[in-house]
Every structure is written in structure tokens, then in C-alpha cells.
Design an enzyme around this catalytic site. Structure first.
Site, PDB file in Angstrom:
ATOM      1  N   TYR A  40       0.784  -1.089   0.048  1.00 46.80           N
ATOM      2  CA  TYR A  40       0.171  -0.070  -0.059  1.00 46.80           C
ATOM      3  C   TYR A  40       0.819   1.094  -0.124  1.00 46.80           C
ATOM      4  O   TYR A  40       0.501   2.332  -0.337  1.00 46.80           O
ATOM      5  CB  TYR A  40      -0.757   0.075   1.314  1.00 46.80           C
ATOM      6  CG  TYR A  40      -1.970  -1.047   1.338  1.00 46.80           C
ATOM      7  CD1 TYR A  40      -2.346  -2.062   0.368  1.00 46.80           C
ATOM      8  CD2 TYR A  40      -2.867  -1.123   2.397  1.00 46.80           C
ATOM      9  CE1 TYR A  40      -3.169  -3.033   0.495  1.00 46.80           C
ATOM     10  CE2 TYR A  40      -3.877  -2.322   2.486  1.00 46.80           C
ATOM     11  CZ  TYR A  40      -3.708  -2.787   1.527  1.00 46.80           C
ATOM     12  OH  TYR A  40      -4.759  -3.996   1.492  1.00 46.80           O
ATOM     13  N   HIS A  98       0.281 -11.812   1.722  1.00 46.05           N
ATOM     14  CA  HIS A  98      -0.835 -11.206   1.024  1.00 46.05           C
ATOM     15  C   HIS A  98      -1.219 -11.834  -0.212  1.00 46.05           C
ATOM     16  O   HIS A  98      -2.441 -11.687  -0.211  1.00 46.05           O
ATOM     17  CB  HIS A  98      -0.045  -9.724   0.599  1.00 46.05           C
ATOM     18  CG  HIS A  98      -0.907  -8.691   0.344  1.00 46.05           C
ATOM     19  ND1 HIS A  98      -0.475  -7.321   0.454  1.00 46.05           N
ATOM     20  CD2 HIS A  98      -2.295  -8.702  -0.137  1.00 46.05           C
ATOM     21  CE1 HIS A  98      -1.748  -6.460   0.003  1.00 46.05           C
ATOM     22  NE2 HIS A  98      -3.022  -7.188  -0.066  1.00 46.05           N
TER      23      HIS A  98
END
Length: 267
Positions: A40, A98
Site C-alpha cells: 500500500y 498477501h
């Protein structure tokens, strides 16, 4: 060890000042669960907001996720050390893989023990996965043993209820964390959701979050607007009837939004 709050503040797509402001506002509103990820690009802002907050660190449940290019034995632990520095903390409450690797360039047998190693070293309190299929989750449990995988973070909302994955997680004692609960706003426009919201004098977002909560899903909506952040938290006061839950259950339509080129073959 503190448990994970069912409602958290997500930070996906919140870069620079937006990430900082959203986390700061969320903590002020009463959120105690913050979700971020290496990819992110906002761990520093998230960490600074937590550091600047008067809320004690031990009251906050902080999640981050390791990105795919860091799974090898040589890069895994160093990347977590870097995340800790950016997040200005000496431990992470929950660390997730992830995405599973589609090409198996790094085998699960290599990176999952690395995940457990950072937990054993005290850098991480809980470990889990994200976007894993049932077969991949089953393999992960085989590698790490029962009780190690805390959660599987997957896309879940009324338009994608992901029953096969949810059922498998629940059968194996793995918490379901549903991301993108509003499907980028698509479900908030749904006539059924809006009608239920009207019945409860609530917002469509509050209805969706109540549905997530009553299904015992953790969820992590993100917002930059103070009014929405505060309103989402008020969803905890909304209780849907059995009839409401049944009506929402019928909205499932396999409407998947997160399916990049490197995604697994979904269940």
C-alpha cells in the site's frame, strides 16, 4: 493477548496524507483495529498516525501484509524489520501473506516457516494468509500445523459471499476477514440493502457492516471522510433480523472485483 476487533479501518489506496488522516480520524472515533500492507506504500503514515495518537499501542490491533517479492528466506525477515521501523512499533499484531504465489517461484514450504519464525521471535503476535484458496489454506495448515493460521483475508460482501472459502475456514478454526465489504459501493446501491436500511433507520453501509458482523466476519472498510468513518462504527448498534439476513443471503451473485493477473484459481 488482545483479540481482533470485528470492525477495522482499512487503508488500501490511501497514500500520503490520506493514510495518516484516515488512521488518525479512525482512532479518534474509537476504532482499535488498523489494517495496512507493504504494497500500500503507507506504512510510514499509518505508523506515524498511531504514534501521534493518545491511544496506547497495546490497545490497537495492527495488521500488515508482506508482499510477494519478499517471500524468499533472504528477504522475508528483513522486510518485516523494515515494516516495524516504518510502523514505529516493536511488534505487529497480525502479519499476513498477501497473496499466494501462482508460479511457486518460492514454495510455501520456504516462506510459511519464515512467517512462523518472525512470530516465534516475538515480532508478530498472530500470523495468517490472504487470498488463499481452500487447497492452498489446507496446504498451509499442513505445513504450519493446526491453530497457527489466524485468518484468511478474502473478498467478501453481499454480492460475493464466498461460501466455499468461508465454510472451509470456519471448519478449520480460521477467522474470515472480508475485505471490500461494499464492493466499491456497488452493494450500497442495492434496492434490498436500501430497503433494509430504511427499516432500521440506518445507512446502507451500516446494514452491510451489521451483516458482516452477524456472520462473524472481521471487515476493514476504508474511508477518508470523517462522517463515514464515524457512521461505520455506529453499525455496531444495528441488529438485523433473521428475515433481513435471509434477504441479503439471496443477493450473492459471484460479483468478484479483486482478481489481478497473479490471483489464484478461485474456489
Amino acid at each position: 493477548m488482545k483479540s481482533i476487533p470485528l470492525l477495522g479501518a482499512g487503508t488500501y489506496r490511501l497514500k500520503d496524507g490520506a493514510g495518516y488522516d484516515s488512521v488518525k480520524t479512525s482512532l479518534e472515533a474509537g476504532y482499535r483495529h488498523i489494517d495496512t500492507a507493504q504494497i500500500y506504500g503507507n506504512e510510514e503514515e499509518v505508523g506515524q498516525a498511531i504514534f501521534d495518537s493518545p491511544v496506547p499501542r497495546e490497545e490497537i490491533f495492527l495488521t500488515t501484509k508482506i508482499w510477494m517479492d519478499k517471500y524468499s528466506k533472504s528477504t522475508f525477515a528483513p522486510s518485516i524489520t523494515e515494516s516495524l521501523e516504518k510502523l514505529k512499533t516493536d511488534y505487529i499484531d497480525l502479519l499476513l501473506i498477501h497473496w499466494p504465489l501462482k508460479d511457486d517461484e518460492v514454495e510455501m514450504e520456504e516462506y510459511l516457516p519464515e512467517l512462523k519464525a518472525v512470530k516465534d521471535a516475538g515480532l508478530v503476535r498472530h500470523i495468517g494468509v490472504s487470498n488463499f484458496t481452500n487447497a492452498q489454506l489446507e496446504k498451509a495448515i499442513d505445513i504450519l500445523g493446526d491453530g497457527e493460521i489466524f485468518t484468511n483475508q478474502v473478498e467478501v460482501h453481499p454480492y460475493l459471499q464466498n461460501h466455499k472459502v468461508v465454510d472451509f475456514c470456519q471448519a478449520n478454526g480460521v477467522i474470515v476477514t472480508g475485505y471490500m465489504p461494499f464492493a466499491y459501493g456497488d452493494v450500497l446501491k442495492d434496492e434490498t440493502i436500501q430497503a433494509i436500511a430504511k427499516d432500521h433507520d440506518a445507512t446502507p453501509a451500516q446494514v452491510v457492516l451489521a451483516w458482516m458482523r452477524q456472520n462473524e466476519f472481521v471487515t476493514i472498510p476504508s474511508s477518508t471522510k470523517k462522517a463515514n468513518i464515524e457512521s461505520n462504527l455506529e453499525s455496531e448498534k444495528v441488529t438485523l433480523s433473521e428475515s433481513d439476513m435471509e434477504r441479503i443471503a439471496k443477493l450473492d451473485r459471484g460479483h468478484r472485483l479483486a482478481s489481478p493477473s497473479f490471483a489464484p484459481d478461485w474456489d
